[in-house]
Design a protein around this motif. Structure first.
Motif, PDB file in Angstrom:
ATOM      1  N   GLY A  93      81.058  90.160  67.960  1.00 27.31           N
ATOM      2  CA  GLY A  93      79.728  90.224  67.375  1.00 27.31           C
ATOM      3  C   GLY A  93      79.087  88.866  67.214  1.00 27.31           C
ATOM      4  N   PRO A  94      77.829  88.903  66.801  1.00 26.29           N
ATOM      5  CA  PRO A  94      77.109  90.005  66.161  1.00 26.29           C
ATOM      6  C   PRO A  94      76.719  91.161  67.090  1.00 26.29           C
ATOM      7  N   VAL A  95      76.780  90.942  68.403  1.00 31.27           N
ATOM      8  CA  VAL A  95      76.514  92.036  69.348  1.00 31.27           C
ATOM      9  C   VAL A  95      77.834  92.385  70.030  1.00 31.27           C
ATOM     10  N   PRO A  96      78.319  93.608  69.898  1.00 32.05           N
ATOM     11  CA  PRO A  96      79.625  93.972  70.465  1.00 32.05           C
ATOM     12  C   PRO A  96      79.517  94.408  71.920  1.00 32.05           C
ATOM     13  N   PHE A  97      80.674  94.538  72.563  1.00 32.14           N
ATOM     14  CA  PHE A  97      80.721  95.197  73.862  1.00 32.14           C
ATOM     15  C   PHE A  97      80.194  96.616  73.702  1.00 32.14           C
ATOM     16  N   ARG A  98      79.435  97.065  74.692  1.00 27.94           N
ATOM     17  CA  ARG A  98      78.954  98.444  74.673  1.00 27.94           C
ATOM     18  C   ARG A  98      78.708  98.901  76.100  1.00 27.94           C
ATOM     19  N   THR A 124      79.858  96.021  78.329  1.00 28.44           N
ATOM     20  CA  THR A 124      79.151  94.760  78.541  1.00 28.44           C
ATOM     21  C   THR A 124      78.807  94.075  77.237  1.00 28.44           C
ATOM     22  N   VAL A 125      78.936  92.737  77.242  1.00 22.95           N
ATOM     23  CA  VAL A 125      78.394  91.910  76.172  1.00 22.95           C
ATOM     24  C   VAL A 125      77.717  90.712  76.835  1.00 22.95           C
ATOM     25  N   ALA A 150      69.498  92.754  70.462  1.00 19.85           N
ATOM     26  CA  ALA A 150      70.173  93.850  71.157  1.00 19.85           C
ATOM     27  C   ALA A 150      69.785  95.186  70.526  1.00 19.85           C
ATOM     28  N   GLU A 151      68.611  95.682  70.895  1.00 21.30           N
ATOM     29  CA  GLU A 151      68.113  96.920  70.298  1.00 21.30           C
ATOM     30  C   GLU A 151      69.029  98.106  70.559  1.00 21.30           C
ATOM     31  N   ASP A 152      69.755  98.074  71.674  1.00 17.31           N
ATOM     32  CA  ASP A 152      70.616  99.210  72.036  1.00 17.31           C
ATOM     33  C   ASP A 152      72.066  99.000  71.593  1.00 17.31           C
ATOM     34  N   ALA A 153      72.327  97.939  70.814  1.00 12.03           N
ATOM     35  CA  ALA A 153      73.712  97.653  70.411  1.00 12.03           C
ATOM     36  C   ALA A 153      73.748  97.097  68.992  1.00 12.03           C
ATOM     37  N   GLY A 154      73.059  97.775  68.088  1.00 16.23           N
ATOM     38  CA  GLY A 154      73.112  97.387  66.679  1.00 16.23           C
ATOM     39  C   GLY A 154      71.988  96.513  66.188  1.00 16.23           C
TER      40      GLY A 154
END
Length: 223
Positions: free
Chosen positions: A44-49, A63-64, A79-83
């Motif tokens: 994070g703050p943006v994880p793999f998704r 992907t991250v 990252a609107e689609d990942a938190g």
């Protein structure tokens, strides 16, 4: 002073005009370093998704991103689609790797271009045993500067095609842990994909027990 990299262990192979494969570019130590960095970034703050395509289909890779967050088919800082977190900054040490990669792939004539290469985003894809990547073009960037790709972990079948169609003509090659692949110039917008992963082919010392990590550096051309 210690050199940034040991001597390149194999001669670059021209796959297409502007597309070059350098086998074994990363040492095992550097591979493990990159794997550990990817694990840190993925916390994070943006994880793999798994990115979701416009039709609703989830990609099979996780992907991250660094610098800019990519989602089909745009870049953003958040990252609107990942938190909704802000993507991590692109580290300078990784940019140095990108500059060295470009020079090693293209040779002494590209030394000045390599020195001027300033990637500002990285897409890090994790492939589990059954993950694939369909034929696609990297064309969400606003520049045509080269893409630098690093592989760590299990081998994959990498398919590198042409700029006109997802179908033939294309070249199939096996990318192994530590390999570098650079594509720019006439091949910058060539279709490419990963039809297959070969489980259990990596040296555990690379830092991955299974699967494949692929990190691609790009210049977005965004402000």
């Amino acid at each position: 002073m210690k050199a940034l990299f040991d001597p390149v262990p194999a001669e670059p192979v021209d796959v297409a005009p502007g597309a070059v494969h350098v086998p074994g570019w990363l040492s095992l130590e550097q591979q493990a370093e990159l794997v550990e960095a990817c694990r840190t970034w993925g916390r994070g703050p943006v994880p793999f998704r798994a990115a979701k395509l416009p039709g609703g289909h989830e990609m099979s890779v996780q992907t991250v991103c660094l610098g800019w967050h990519w989602q089909p088919y745009k870049y953003s800082r958040m990252a609107e689609d990942a938190g909704g977190g802000r993507v991590l900054e692109f580290p300078e040490w990784l940019a140095e790797w990108g500059r060295k990669a470009l020079t090693d792939a293209y040779g002494p004539a590209a030394e000045s271009a390599g020195a001027a290469y300033n990637p500002d985003t990285a897409l890090i894809n994790f492939y589990a045993d059954t993950a694939k990547m369909g034929m696609h073009q990297d064309k969400d960037e606003k520049t045509d500067l080269p893409v630098v790709s690093l592989s760590v972990g299990d081998d994959c079948l990498f398919r590198f095609g042409n700029t006109r169609t997802r179908t033939k003509p294309y070249t199939d090659l096996r990318l192994r842990s530590g390999d570098l692949f650079v594509f720019g110039g006439p091949s910058r917008f060539a279709y490419h994909g990963v039809p297959k992963i070969y489980p259990g082919t990596a040296d555990p010392a690379c830092g991955l027990a299974s699967g494949r990590l692929n990190l691609t550096m790009r210049v977005t051309g965004l402000a």
